[in-house]
Design an enzyme around this catalytic site. Structure first.
Site, short mmCIF file in Angstrom:
data_model
loop_
_atom_site.label_atom_id
_atom_site.label_comp_id
_atom_site.label_asym_id
_atom_site.label_seq_id
_atom_site.Cartn_x
_atom_site.Cartn_y
_atom_site.Cartn_z
N GLY A 33 98.58 8.88 7.85
CA GLY A 33 98.28 10.05 8.66
C GLY A 33 99.51 10.91 8.81
N SER A 34 99.53 11.66 9.88
CA SER A 34 100.61 12.61 10.07
C SER A 34 101.91 11.92 10.50
CB SER A 34 100.21 13.63 11.13
OG SER A 34 100.00 12.95 12.36
N LYS A 89 89.79 1.62 10.92
CA LYS A 89 89.24 2.75 11.68
C LYS A 89 89.45 4.04 10.89
CE LYS A 89 91.08 5.54 14.67
NZ LYS A 89 90.40 6.78 14.26
N PRO A 90 88.34 4.67 10.46
CA PRO A 90 88.48 5.97 9.79
C PRO A 90 88.78 7.07 10.80
CG PRO A 90 86.17 5.35 9.93
CD PRO A 90 86.95 4.20 10.52
N GLU A 130 104.41 21.23 6.34
CA GLU A 130 103.36 20.70 5.48
C GLU A 130 102.07 21.48 5.78
OE1 GLU A 130 101.51 17.08 6.75
OE2 GLU A 130 101.36 16.37 4.70
N GLU A 176 102.59 1.33 -0.70
CA GLU A 176 101.29 0.77 -1.01
C GLU A 176 101.19 0.62 -2.52
OE1 GLU A 176 98.77 3.65 1.51
OE2 GLU A 176 98.29 1.67 2.31
N GLU A 186 102.27 5.64 5.83
CA GLU A 186 102.17 6.66 4.77
C GLU A 186 101.94 7.98 5.47
OE1 GLU A 186 102.83 6.25 1.75
OE2 GLU A 186 102.55 4.12 1.36
N LEU A 187 102.94 8.84 5.46
CA LEU A 187 102.91 10.01 6.34
C LEU A 187 102.90 11.32 5.55
CD1 LEU A 187 105.40 8.51 8.96
CD2 LEU A 187 102.92 8.26 8.84
N CYS A 238 98.15 14.56 0.49
CA CYS A 238 99.57 14.36 0.80
C CYS A 238 100.43 14.64 -0.43
CB CYS A 238 99.81 12.95 1.33
SG CYS A 238 99.22 11.66 0.24
N TRP A 278 91.47 11.89 7.26
CA TRP A 278 90.17 12.43 6.85
C TRP A 278 90.17 13.02 5.44
CZ3 TRP A 278 91.82 17.13 5.61
CH2 TRP A 278 92.86 17.69 6.35
N ASN A 279 91.31 13.06 4.77
CA ASN A 279 91.31 13.78 3.49
C ASN A 279 90.73 12.96 2.33
OD1 ASN A 279 93.59 12.14 3.61
ND2 ASN A 279 94.83 13.54 2.39
P1 NAD Z 1 96.46 12.04 12.07
O1 NAD Z 1 97.82 11.44 12.13
O2 NAD Z 1 96.07 13.04 13.06
O3 NAD Z 1 95.35 10.88 12.17
C1 NAD Z 1 95.33 9.78 11.29
C2 NAD Z 1 94.56 8.64 11.93
O4 NAD Z 1 95.29 8.17 13.08
C3 NAD Z 1 93.17 9.00 12.46
O5 NAD Z 1 92.29 7.94 12.18
C4 NAD Z 1 93.41 9.16 13.96
O6 NAD Z 1 92.24 8.92 14.73
C5 NAD Z 1 94.44 8.08 14.21
N1 NAD Z 1 95.28 8.26 15.39
C6 NAD Z 1 95.52 9.40 16.11
N2 NAD Z 1 96.38 9.15 17.12
C7 NAD Z 1 96.72 7.85 17.02
C8 NAD Z 1 97.62 7.02 17.76
N3 NAD Z 1 98.34 7.47 18.78
N4 NAD Z 1 97.76 5.73 17.36
C9 NAD Z 1 97.07 5.25 16.31
N5 NAD Z 1 96.20 6.00 15.58
C10 NAD Z 1 96.03 7.28 15.94
O7 NAD Z 1 96.34 12.56 10.57
P2 NAD Z 1 95.15 13.37 9.89
O8 NAD Z 1 95.15 14.76 10.43
O9 NAD Z 1 93.90 12.56 9.96
O10 NAD Z 1 95.60 13.39 8.37
C11 NAD Z 1 96.46 14.34 7.82
C12 NAD Z 1 97.86 13.80 7.67
O11 NAD Z 1 97.83 12.59 6.92
C13 NAD Z 1 98.77 14.73 6.93
O12 NAD Z 1 100.01 14.82 7.60
C14 NAD Z 1 98.97 14.03 5.59
O13 NAD Z 1 100.16 14.32 4.94
C15 NAD Z 1 98.88 12.61 5.95
N6 NAD Z 1 98.53 11.82 4.79
C16 NAD Z 1 99.50 11.03 4.22
C17 NAD Z 1 99.20 10.30 3.07
C18 NAD Z 1 100.22 9.40 2.42
O14 NAD Z 1 99.82 8.53 1.67
N7 NAD Z 1 101.50 9.59 2.66
C19 NAD Z 1 97.93 10.37 2.51
C20 NAD Z 1 96.99 11.21 3.12
C21 NAD Z 1 97.29 11.92 4.26
#
Ligand code: NAD
Length: 481
Positions: A226-227, A175-176, A379, A457, A248-249, A282, A151-152
């Site tokens: 994501g995370s 999927k956003p 983090e 990426e 990308e975590l 991130c 979501w960021n």
């Molecule tokens: P999140 O991991 O909670 O969710 C990310 C996405 O994954 C969402 O669309 C969510 O609906 C989906 N999701 C949730 N559970 C899932 C599952 N079991 N299988 C597949 N998809 C699932 O992350 P967030 O809170 O939306 O974003 C914040 C995190 O993203 C932070 O940890 C941040 O560091 C990371 N991030 C990393 C980068 C990078 O490029 N390394 C960039 C931006 C954000």
């Protein structure tokens, strides 16, 4: 599908096969500047994914054939985005909180990224061409890609996936995040006008829909941002079907500031890098290691900048920092600051939420803090910057590396060569000198070491992650007319 209190002309339905995907359920979307629900997003069900992946697979059979056409269509998509930025930006601000100018900037960056990939040459890789043999390495598209985003930066990070995946001849289901579904849905609606049906499909739903996109049998590749915790689950689920992944975590980016810097200049740059997007980035600086001789002056300069920051509703002129993006994020930042204070940290700016509706938390500087406190070790992903001290450079580098993450880092010195030597010792995907994340660009690989990710990426390296290699080997082609 969407009902907005604010004037909002954009359609935000799910897109499958170039048309609306009919959905019977919806979920709430909250405006973080008020804390109130302002819209409903369509909830695509896991069962509907069969239909969506089916159209994506059908579309891929033709999309993969004509490289030149793909480039032309993607250039048309750039123009389509650029023509709609103000209305798209407003929607992004309403659901994510960032100021309008930054939302516009995010769409502009997304368009720039798409343009880069539309124009990227994919050269033939002929390894041998002589009297005996002809051998060529081909990069073939993988098929359908599942793209899952946070979501960021809901638009830019999606485009980091969509652009190279499409350029390479794949089709995409994206999927956003459920916190910020509307801007990507709206963009999907706009891009229907230029992309062939089924090439880009946009779905929305809660987290289980993401899991279903990973386990579904059609996609051959999952590109996830994501995370780290969810990234692990994605890796495990993808492994069952031997799907390829790019992950990308998370990150916990250190900045190491040597004693010879100009403190005021560094403070401005550090502040910008640490608090951009409210630190919900991130690659934001998340912990500062400053030489003990300059640390007090650095804290003072950062404090001044933090106190002057204009925090408010992102739709209003002059706002520099909007609300945090969600209630859980707001609570997490509050709890990390409270924990730090209970462990002896001194708050020199910010430190507590604004007394108003919405998820507002001002830029916060923490002094008298050390490793071992949660806000330093974890983090935090929020507008909080702990400023630690060091005496010995080797110790600073060791502490910078003492993290499960390795996304980006920086070293700051008036002697760039000295800084570069130290940069080499930091285990991260990008280490910048006298800037932080100073080269996150379409043409450079971006990715994390350690638990910050798998793969990269951007640039040709990022595009290659959406391809399978194939060797075509045969007899010499010399002497043939
Ligand atoms: P999140 O991991 O909670 O969710 C990310 C996405 O994954 C969402 O669309 C969510 O609906 C989906 N999701 C949730 N559970 C899932 C599952 N079991 N299988 C597949 N998809 C699932 O992350 P967030 O809170 O939306 O974003 C914040 C995190 O993203 C932070 O940890 C941040 O560091 C990371 N991030 C990393 C980068 C990078 O490029 N390394 C960039 C931006 C954000």
């Amino acid at each position: 599908m969407t009902t907005l209190n604010d004037h909002q002309p954009l359609v935000t339905s799910a897109t499958s096969g170039g048309v609306d995907l009919a959905t019977s359920r919806t979920f709430d979307v909250v405006n973080p500047a008020t804390g109130g629900v302002f819209a409903q997003a369509p909830a695509v069900t896991a069962e509907q994914l069969d239909e969506v992946f089916d159209v994506a697979l059908t579309a891929q059979a033709e999309w993969k054939l004509d490289d030149q056409r793909r480039c032309e269509v993607l250039r048309a998509a750039v123009a389509a985005i650029e023509g709609r930025v103000p209305e798209l930006a407003r929607l992004l601000t309403l659901e994510q909180g960032k100021p309008l100018s930054q939302s516009s900037g995010e769409f502009a960056y997304a368009a720039a990224w798409l343009r880069y990939f539309a124009d990227l040459e994919i050269p033939r890789e002929i390894v041998r061409d002589d009297e005996q043999a002809f051998q060529e390495v081909i990069r073939r598209p993988m098929g359908v890609v599942s793209a899952i985003t946070p979501w960021n930066f809901p638009i830019l990070l999606a485009m980091w996936k969509i652009a190279p995946a499409l350029r390479a001849g794949n089709t995409v289901v994206v999927k956003p995040s459920p916190y910020t579904p509307l801007s990507m849905l709206a963009l999907g609606n706009i891009l229907r006008e230029v992309l062939p049906a089924g090439v880009l499909n946009v779905v929305a739903g809660l987290d289980p829909l993401g899991a279903a996109m990973v386990s579904h049998p059609v996609p051959r590749k999952v590109s996830f941002t994501g995370s780290t915790a969810v990234g692990r689950q994605v890796a495990v689920a993808a492994a069952a079907d031997l799907k390829r992944v790019t992950l990308e975590l998370g990150g916990n980016d250190p900045a190491v500031i040597l004693e010879d810097v100009d403190v005021e200049t560094v403070a401005q740059s550090l502040f910008a890098s640490g608090f951009a997007n409210n630190g919900q980035m991130c690659v934001a600086v998340k912990r500062v290691y400053a030489h003990e001789s300059i640390q007090p002056r650095l804290v003072e300069a950062l404090t001044e900048l933090a106190r002057a920051a204009k925090v408010g509703d992102g739709t209003l002129d002059g706002t520099e920092f909007g609300p945090l993006a969600s209630a859980p994020q707001h609570e997490r930042v509050m709890s990390l600051v409270t924990d730090a204070v209970s462990r002896g940290a001194r708050v020199t700016a910010g430190g507590s939420p604004l007394d108003r509706d919405g998820y507002f938390f001002p830029p916060t500087i923490l002094d008298q803090i050390s490793d071992g406190v949660r806000v330093v070790d974890e983090e935090q992903f929020g507008p909080v910057l702990p400023v630690l001290t060091f005496r010995d450079e080797a110790d600073a580098i060791a502490r910078a590396n003492r993290s499960e993450y390795g996304l980006t880092a920086s070293v700051w010195s008036s002697d760039p060569e000295r800084a570069a030597d130290l940069a080499l010792a930091i285990d991260a995907g990008q280490v910048s000198i006298n800037a932080h994340a100073g080269a996150v660009l379409p043409n450079l690989p971006f990715g994390g070491h350690k638990h910050s990710g798998i793969g990269v990426e951007n640039g040709p390296w990022g595009l290659h992650e959406y391809t399978d290699l194939q060797v075509i080997a045969g007899p010499s082609r010399r002497g043939r007319s």
